[in-house]
Design a protein around this motif. Structure first.
Motif, PDB file in Angstrom:
ATOM      1  N   ALA A  22      35.920  49.327  43.449  1.00  0.00           N
ATOM      2  CA  ALA A  22      36.581  49.758  44.686  1.00  0.00           C
ATOM      3  C   ALA A  22      36.285  48.841  45.850  1.00  0.00           C
ATOM      4  O   ALA A  22      36.980  48.874  46.853  1.00  0.00           O
ATOM      5  CB  ALA A  22      36.157  51.170  45.029  1.00  0.00           C
ATOM      6  N   LYS A  23      35.256  48.011  45.719  1.00  0.00           N
ATOM      7  CA  LYS A  23      34.877  47.194  46.865  1.00  0.00           C
ATOM      8  C   LYS A  23      35.339  45.753  46.731  1.00  0.00           C
ATOM      9  O   LYS A  23      34.809  44.865  47.371  1.00  0.00           O
ATOM     10  CB  LYS A  23      33.365  47.253  47.048  1.00  0.00           C
ATOM     11  CG  LYS A  23      32.912  48.619  47.544  1.00  0.00           C
ATOM     12  CD  LYS A  23      31.419  48.770  47.504  1.00  0.00           C
ATOM     13  CE  LYS A  23      30.997  50.122  48.071  1.00  0.00           C
ATOM     14  NZ  LYS A  23      29.559  50.345  47.909  1.00  0.00           N
ATOM     15  N   GLU A  24      36.315  45.532  45.845  1.00  0.00           N
ATOM     16  CA  GLU A  24      36.782  44.169  45.638  1.00  0.00           C
ATOM     17  C   GLU A  24      37.977  43.829  46.520  1.00  0.00           C
ATOM     18  O   GLU A  24      38.984  44.546  46.518  1.00  0.00           O
ATOM     19  CB  GLU A  24      37.176  43.968  44.167  1.00  0.00           C
ATOM     20  CG  GLU A  24      35.985  43.915  43.246  1.00  0.00           C
ATOM     21  CD  GLU A  24      36.385  43.840  41.783  1.00  0.00           C
ATOM     22  OE1 GLU A  24      35.492  43.851  40.940  1.00  0.00           O
ATOM     23  OE2 GLU A  24      37.589  43.790  41.497  1.00  0.00           O
ATOM     24  N   PHE A  25      37.874  42.702  47.230  1.00  0.00           N
ATOM     25  CA  PHE A  25      39.035  42.179  47.942  1.00  0.00           C
ATOM     26  C   PHE A  25      40.118  41.803  46.932  1.00  0.00           C
ATOM     27  O   PHE A  25      39.806  41.386  45.821  1.00  0.00           O
ATOM     28  CB  PHE A  25      38.660  40.913  48.717  1.00  0.00           C
ATOM     29  CG  PHE A  25      37.843  41.161  49.948  1.00  0.00           C
ATOM     30  CD1 PHE A  25      38.443  41.619  51.113  1.00  0.00           C
ATOM     31  CD2 PHE A  25      36.488  40.910  49.952  1.00  0.00           C
ATOM     32  CE1 PHE A  25      37.686  41.835  52.257  1.00  0.00           C
ATOM     33  CE2 PHE A  25      35.719  41.116  51.093  1.00  0.00           C
ATOM     34  CZ  PHE A  25      36.325  41.581  52.248  1.00  0.00           C
ATOM     35  N   VAL A  26      41.358  41.904  47.338  1.00  0.00           N
ATOM     36  CA  VAL A  26      42.460  41.495  46.462  1.00  0.00           C
ATOM     37  C   VAL A  26      43.182  40.301  47.089  1.00  0.00           C
ATOM     38  O   VAL A  26      43.175  40.119  48.300  1.00  0.00           O
ATOM     39  CB  VAL A  26      43.456  42.642  46.199  1.00  0.00           C
ATOM     40  CG1 VAL A  26      42.759  43.782  45.473  1.00  0.00           C
ATOM     41  CG2 VAL A  26      44.105  43.118  47.488  1.00  0.00           C
ATOM     42  N   GLU A  86      23.848  25.056  34.966  1.00  0.00           N
ATOM     43  CA  GLU A  86      24.566  25.680  36.073  1.00  0.00           C
ATOM     44  C   GLU A  86      26.049  25.721  35.709  1.00  0.00           C
ATOM     45  O   GLU A  86      26.637  24.690  35.403  1.00  0.00           O
ATOM     46  CB  GLU A  86      24.348  24.864  37.342  1.00  0.00           C
ATOM     47  CG  GLU A  86      24.955  25.518  38.568  1.00  0.00           C
ATOM     48  CD  GLU A  86      24.848  24.627  39.793  1.00  0.00           C
ATOM     49  OE1 GLU A  86      24.773  25.169  40.898  1.00  0.00           O
ATOM     50  OE2 GLU A  86      24.850  23.400  39.642  1.00  0.00           O
ATOM     51  N   VAL A  87      26.616  26.886  35.717  1.00  0.00           N
ATOM     52  CA  VAL A  87      28.037  27.013  35.386  1.00  0.00           C
ATOM     53  C   VAL A  87      28.743  27.705  36.548  1.00  0.00           C
ATOM     54  O   VAL A  87      28.276  28.729  37.051  1.00  0.00           O
ATOM     55  CB  VAL A  87      28.259  27.833  34.092  1.00  0.00           C
ATOM     56  CG1 VAL A  87      29.749  27.944  33.768  1.00  0.00           C
ATOM     57  CG2 VAL A  87      27.517  27.202  32.927  1.00  0.00           C
ATOM     58  N   GLU A  88      29.847  27.108  36.982  1.00  0.00           N
ATOM     59  CA  GLU A  88      30.635  27.723  38.049  1.00  0.00           C
ATOM     60  C   GLU A  88      31.653  28.677  37.430  1.00  0.00           C
ATOM     61  O   GLU A  88      32.437  28.282  36.580  1.00  0.00           O
ATOM     62  CB  GLU A  88      31.361  26.643  38.849  1.00  0.00           C
ATOM     63  CG  GLU A  88      30.417  25.674  39.530  1.00  0.00           C
ATOM     64  CD  GLU A  88      31.143  24.400  39.910  1.00  0.00           C
ATOM     65  OE1 GLU A  88      32.001  24.447  40.794  1.00  0.00           O
ATOM     66  OE2 GLU A  88      30.858  23.360  39.288  1.00  0.00           O
ATOM     67  N   THR A  89      31.610  29.913  37.861  1.00  0.00           N
ATOM     68  CA  THR A  89      32.549  30.905  37.322  1.00  0.00           C
ATOM     69  C   THR A  89      33.622  31.201  38.374  1.00  0.00           C
ATOM     70  O   THR A  89      33.415  30.964  39.561  1.00  0.00           O
ATOM     71  CB  THR A  89      31.787  32.197  36.947  1.00  0.00           C
ATOM     72  OG1 THR A  89      31.120  32.680  38.111  1.00  0.00           O
ATOM     73  CG2 THR A  89      30.763  31.932  35.854  1.00  0.00           C
ATOM     74  N   PRO A  90      34.769  31.707  37.926  1.00  0.00           N
ATOM     75  CA  PRO A  90      35.903  31.871  38.853  1.00  0.00           C
ATOM     76  C   PRO A  90      35.646  32.868  39.979  1.00  0.00           C
ATOM     77  O   PRO A  90      34.928  33.856  39.808  1.00  0.00           O
ATOM     78  CB  PRO A  90      37.020  32.410  37.950  1.00  0.00           C
ATOM     79  CG  PRO A  90      36.623  32.069  36.566  1.00  0.00           C
ATOM     80  CD  PRO A  90      35.127  32.068  36.546  1.00  0.00           C
ATOM     81  N   ASN A  91      36.249  32.569  41.121  1.00  0.00           N
ATOM     82  CA  ASN A  91      36.291  33.531  42.220  1.00  0.00           C
ATOM     83  C   ASN A  91      37.594  34.306  42.221  1.00  0.00           C
ATOM     84  O   ASN A  91      37.686  35.358  42.861  1.00  0.00           O
ATOM     85  CB  ASN A  91      36.128  32.818  43.565  1.00  0.00           C
ATOM     86  CG  ASN A  91      34.667  32.549  43.893  1.00  0.00           C
ATOM     87  OD1 ASN A  91      33.777  33.146  43.295  1.00  0.00           O
ATOM     88  ND2 ASN A  91      34.420  31.663  44.823  1.00  0.00           N
ATOM     89  N   LEU A  92      38.602  33.756  41.586  1.00  0.00           N
ATOM     90  CA  LEU A  92      39.870  34.484  41.468  1.00  0.00           C
ATOM     91  C   LEU A  92      39.885  35.103  40.079  1.00  0.00           C
ATOM     92  O   LEU A  92      40.006  34.414  39.075  1.00  0.00           O
ATOM     93  CB  LEU A  92      41.058  33.522  41.656  1.00  0.00           C
ATOM     94  CG  LEU A  92      41.128  32.824  43.020  1.00  0.00           C
ATOM     95  CD1 LEU A  92      42.235  31.786  43.032  1.00  0.00           C
ATOM     96  CD2 LEU A  92      41.359  33.845  44.140  1.00  0.00           C
ATOM     97  N   PHE A  93      39.752  36.429  40.046  1.00  0.00           N
ATOM     98  CA  PHE A  93      39.566  37.090  38.755  1.00  0.00           C
ATOM     99  C   PHE A  93      40.412  38.356  38.691  1.00  0.00           C
ATOM    100  O   PHE A  93      41.182  38.641  39.605  1.00  0.00           O
ATOM    101  CB  PHE A  93      38.072  37.385  38.570  1.00  0.00           C
ATOM    102  CG  PHE A  93      37.706  37.857  37.187  1.00  0.00           C
ATOM    103  CD1 PHE A  93      38.162  37.182  36.074  1.00  0.00           C
ATOM    104  CD2 PHE A  93      36.903  38.979  37.015  1.00  0.00           C
ATOM    105  CE1 PHE A  93      37.829  37.614  34.799  1.00  0.00           C
ATOM    106  CE2 PHE A  93      36.554  39.414  35.742  1.00  0.00           C
ATOM    107  CZ  PHE A  93      37.016  38.735  34.638  1.00  0.00           C
ATOM    108  N   ARG A  94      40.229  39.084  37.617  1.00  0.00           N
ATOM    109  CA  ARG A  94      40.964  40.317  37.426  1.00  0.00           C
ATOM    110  C   ARG A  94      40.159  41.468  38.006  1.00  0.00           C
ATOM    111  O   ARG A  94      38.936  41.515  37.893  1.00  0.00           O
ATOM    112  CB  ARG A  94      41.155  40.540  35.921  1.00  0.00           C
ATOM    113  CG  ARG A  94      41.957  41.771  35.604  1.00  0.00           C
ATOM    114  CD  ARG A  94      41.652  42.245  34.183  1.00  0.00           C
ATOM    115  NE  ARG A  94      42.272  43.545  33.980  1.00  0.00           N
ATOM    116  CZ  ARG A  94      43.420  43.716  33.330  1.00  0.00           C
ATOM    117  NH1 ARG A  94      44.034  42.693  32.803  1.00  0.00           N
ATOM    118  NH2 ARG A  94      43.935  44.922  33.219  1.00  0.00           N
ATOM    119  N   ARG A  95      40.855  42.388  38.609  1.00  0.00           N
ATOM    120  CA  ARG A  95      40.224  43.588  39.150  1.00  0.00           C
ATOM    121  C   ARG A  95      39.429  44.289  38.055  1.00  0.00           C
ATOM    122  O   ARG A  95      39.917  44.493  36.962  1.00  0.00           O
ATOM    123  CB  ARG A  95      41.322  44.502  39.669  1.00  0.00           C
ATOM    124  CG  ARG A  95      40.817  45.600  40.553  1.00  0.00           C
ATOM    125  CD  ARG A  95      41.790  45.823  41.700  1.00  0.00           C
ATOM    126  NE  ARG A  95      41.329  46.853  42.620  1.00  0.00           N
ATOM    127  CZ  ARG A  95      40.438  46.601  43.570  1.00  0.00           C
ATOM    128  NH1 ARG A  95      39.917  45.408  43.696  1.00  0.00           N
ATOM    129  NH2 ARG A  95      40.077  47.565  44.390  1.00  0.00           N
TER     130      ARG A  95
END
Lengths: 626, 626
Positions: free
Chosen positions: A209-213, A195-204
């Motif tokens: 188009a549906k990504e929160f900033v 199990e690997v946790e990947t970032p939630n704060l990432f690059r666009r």
């Protein structure tokens, strides 16, 4: 009355108990003040000294009460001794319903006449020795726990902390937790996944188009909240984490859409050195392993269906295979018979199809048919033609234009019987399939509303849908390309069709697969492209995207990237199907409305000027856009 | 040379193997093309037909190679048959190191002379029958996997997908996953906890200055990313989810701070019907349960220390109890002895303390002492006074002002021996404690750098720190209050001290506890306030905060809220201690720099005008603020 309140907990208790049984003896009272929970005491416990904590569910004459917790309800009585009884009684009299109470006492068998066989703890009661009101509940709650089904969803969401006490929400959240743990056990313990946790704060991501900033301290620079860990999981494969999974929080800003949440959970899986068959095997095992015991067994392997067959026969790429009423091509029978609408568009894509609604003549009223016709026009810009199949004749506008032989041929082909309704559509293949697929589901609902048992509520039909096209004609022209990825740009073409990517991309099939359960897509994935050249060509030449923003991935693909593939399961949706809930909001502890609002806390909310300054942003005044 | 490369994998392999042993037989080659991984074949497998996949670690004369995957390395040889050998040899010659290769062949014992006892697979080799280059690696990688330790952290983060292939990162991520799973198993399976996912998109909390904000389609309205699920877990208790846990992603915007990440993971726990002892029991069991087998056993129960004692003796609320060198109060001995600096601030808060650095005279040079003095001034605005304890005398500016009797008394009190250094500080208690606590750790590092074995690297000393004050004097005046919560505003006062909240809040101790491991705070929690009145009073009257933004919580506390408490463990930090890593970046798959940048993808990045418009925000031009 007590009996009736207890009975309302019946279903809940049965599930709770099967639940505890299923998962072995979990210590729900370890490291706690309580010695037992409110659902576990039985006649064999008579004589035991116990401490119970719970919510005051009901009281009677201030000397009898029922105490409730997440595991059940139990009856409390005050002792015979008058001094003691009067002391405890006056305490009890101060407690409002739903107050939190601690009771110390001993278990006693009920007299035979008073045994309540509806209640798992119904053969015993607790004789209280001590009674403490730990938290007195306010007299008037905005909703009653046992009335949870009668209040609006708005009230339930405003007072979620009360709604969660309902047996339904307790069952849903506890089942969700169990299924998640079983999934982890299967992947980690049985198959060696990491199990690997990947970032939630990432690059666009390009085209995301549906990504929160998320604004940062660095002026003009933003993180974005990823829609899935797709890039990360592929990079993990390059990094030799050859079996990755994560029950991952994902974010998607879709504005207002029914039964969507701005954040949701997916079981995210990726493996190296595999093909489609490996992923199918893994997932079929996973579903079996985490499947709740109280549901009918799952049969594996799951059937498979090509994307084209799904569209042709069910009018959708996520067919509900619990019932028939499939779409049948009758072009060859009807074309050339002289009816104008069947001749008007003689393109290669023109098709005439029929869908049979069994006993539709009886169950579908004129007004229902009119509504269906209206929706068909609105959603698909087409009409259907209706045939009432009668014992000796057809009732239909086309009846008089067709010979009996032709009618017979149609009836034989579609398998219609007297009393059925035939929905016939003609036009471009995509429109006809979509419209009849829609009508098929609408008719099914309509029949069921009138008591026809079409889909067994205890039936769980899984289906792999495969052989999707790699690219679809794009509705909007994205940066000059008229093609878009059917799945996503990282999906590999089917083995042997790679060369077509360069010559006739629209003809390539992709190694994409969806797992459908009862007409709902519960998982989707693909074998990925692991060659940098092909990935670059698809991004730049087919999709006309700026590959420079993906340079880290392209570089990774030439650093020793293993062949790999994966899948992601929509966990909220899957659990809602297991719980028999119609909306994913009922399997999420703190959901938002379809507008994205948290009614309980009032999120989203305005923020201070200081915060705006901190992130170097302003909200221009003026009319409030969208 | 092959032998030396193999040896560099030695430590890794030992850990991998103990790892697999520890967790039972996990099928790492189920549902996959490979039949075995590269680390598992032994002499007893000789003769087996196998398929292996991995990275080309080394090759020699194009007829011998080593293949590596996450589980080990194995030697591949080409067959004797000349035609076959030449075919495979020409394939092998095309493959660069780090290319991904599939080998089909059979296992054969090595001749005794060629057995490599350093390598777990060193008694066998694979005779290749087929060999496929699945992905050819580019010739020049920016970093070599086996040179991972020699490259800068910047390079490692830029090419994280290569860095992850290193034995160290493989071990760290796999250990992290195992510990997380063990924690879940303990909570869910053994103690009946329910895992509940709480929202990441939430409402800004009052005073939550470190919360990232997320603009929405609703003009001027923002979500915020919570620093912890604190509110949700308390609401879950009200909602009868009486045992909650979550391995939760949390967000904190702290700007640039060394070894902090804008997103991090915490093991979040909350229980109803418990006191502090219950939480201690639970956590001690949890640590034992998830503790890696290759580390020395953990002894429970953990020792406890009051906050005040920690400050007095170690100068910090997270004491490293692996070594002595504690702070000793010598005020009574030195005050009145006529030395000006010991008399200057005769307030009740004035104190004189000493810390002994054993053999400091030998190991701390003049220049080291000067650096320490400078840092002491810079960080705590104070100086220390140094005493070199010699066989017959003191070397110190104060030596001539003190009688031999006084010196003897000091030596006896602090337990100093000839050759030691005494650091003496005088001033306000808080300053003296903080400065000497800092010097204690600095001296320890200095001694260890010179080979003194002060702290056993295999020692894991847990400690509960408790009896914290409920409120601290605030450095800034927040909305009119000169007090702030030592922990957070939801922590309950110690039982029996509730009345002091209303009269002398600064004297109240809170039911807060921290778990410290080797001087690092790994977990912290508290018993919470479960009465609405007290919570409201503290928010409004003590902390002077606007309680209307917390009205949902206050309402929940009067709806039947059980007594409850919990704890949160900093998972990244905990795992980094288990892995012996100095930074949490080494136990996170895709970490950000201390400035919050993801070097690999280039996050954060600028976004389009379209995106800004979509969220109704603008980035004003002008000088780029903070």
């Amino acid at each position: 009355m007590m009996r009736s309140i207890c009975r309302s907990y019946q279903t809940f208790l049965i599930i709770c108990n099967s639940h505890i049984r299923r998962n072995g003896k979990r210590a729900t009272s370890s490291v706690s003040w309580r010695t037992h929970n409110c659902g576990q005491l039985r006649a064999s416990d008579a004589g035991s000294k116990v401490t119970l904590c719970g919510w005051l569910q009901y009281k009677r004459f201030d000397f009898m009460a029922t105490l409730r917790d997440a595991y059940g309800v139990i009856q409390i009585v005050l002792p015979e001794d008058e001094v003691k009884r009067s002391l405890l009684s006056s305490k009890l009299s101060e407690a409002n319903l739903e107050s939190v109470i601690k009771v110390e006492g001993h278990v006693q068998r009920r007299p035979v006449a008073k045994i309540n066989s509806q209640m798992p703890t119904g053969s015993v009661e607790i004789v209280a020795g001590e009674l403490e009101i730990m938290n007195n509940c306010t007299e008037t709650l905005p909703m009653q726990v046992h009335e949870h089904l009668n209040v609006t969803e708005t009230t339930r969401m405003l007072f979620r902390y009360l709604d969660l006490r309902s047996s339904r929400m307790q069952r849903n959240l506890r089942l969700r937790s169990d299924v998640a743990m079983k999934i982890r056990e299967y992947l980690w313990k049985k198959h060696g996944f990491v199990e690997v946790e990947t970032p939630n704060l990432f690059r666009r991501t390009p085209g995301g188009a549906k990504e929160f900033v998320v604004p940062t301290h660095q002026k003009g620079l933003f993180y974005s909240l990823p829609q899935s860990p797709q890039q990360f999981k592929q990079l993990l494969m390059v990094g030799a984490i050859d079996r990755y999974f994560q029950i991952a929080r994902c974010f998607r800003d879709e504005g207002s859409r029914p039964d969507r949440q701005p954040e949701f959970t997916q079981v995210d899986i990726e493996m190296s050195f595999v093909d489609k068959e490996c992923i199918y095997n893994l997932m079929e095992g996973l579903v079996k392993y985490c499947w709740p015991e109280h549901l009918p067994d799952v049969i594996t392997p799951f059937p498979r269906m090509s994307y084209q067959k799904a569209l042709d026969e069910y009018g959708t790429d996520k067919p509900d295979t619990r019932f028939e009423m499939t779409l049948v091509d009758i072009t060859a029978i009807l074309q050339g018979c002289g009816i104008a609408i069947f001749e008007s568009s003689p393109s290669s894509n023109f098709i005439i199809k029929a869908m049979t609604c069994p006993s539709g003549d009886k169950f579908l009223t004129k007004s229902t048919v009119d509504i269906l016709q209206g929706n068909c026009k609105k959603l698909y810009n087409t009409n259907f033609l209706l045939v009432h199949v009668r014992e000796k004749s057809w009732k239909s506008p086309i009846s008089k234009h067709l010979s009996e032989k032709t009618k017979k041929k149609i009836m034989d082909t579609v398998g219609a019987k007297p009393g059925d309704l035939l929905f016939i559509c003609a036009g471009p293949r995509e429109t006809v399939n979509a419209a009849l697929g829609f009508l098929r589901l609408q008719c099914a609902e309509c029949l069921e509303e009138q008591g026809v048992r079409l889909r067994d509520p205890n039936s769980y039909k899984f289906l792999w849908v495969e052989d999707f096209p790699l690219f679809l004609k794009s509705e909007e022209t994205n940066g000059g390309s008229d093609l878009e990825s059917a799945h996503h740009p990282f999906t590999a073409p089917v083995v042997g069709e790679e060369h077509l990517v360069y010559s006739e991309p629209v003809k390539v099939k992709g190694q994409h697969y969806d797992l459908v359960l009862n007409g709902v897509e519960v998982a989707g994935g693909s074998i990925r492209i692991h060659h940098s050249d092909l990935q670059k060509y698809i991004l730049e030449e087919v999709l006309k995207e700026d590959s420079s923003e993906m340079s880290h991935l392209l570089e990774a693909l030439q650093s020793g990237c293993p062949p790999h593939g994966g899948i992601a399961m929509g966990f909220d949706r899957f659990v809602s199907l297991l719980c028999g809930e119609r909306t994913i909001r009922d399997v999420i502890a703190f959901p938002k409305t379809s507008e994205g609002n948290d009614l309980m806390s009032g999120a989203p909310s305005s923020i201070s000027q200081e915060d705006l300054d901190r992130y170097h942003i302003t909200v221009p005044s003026g009319d409030s856009g969208s």
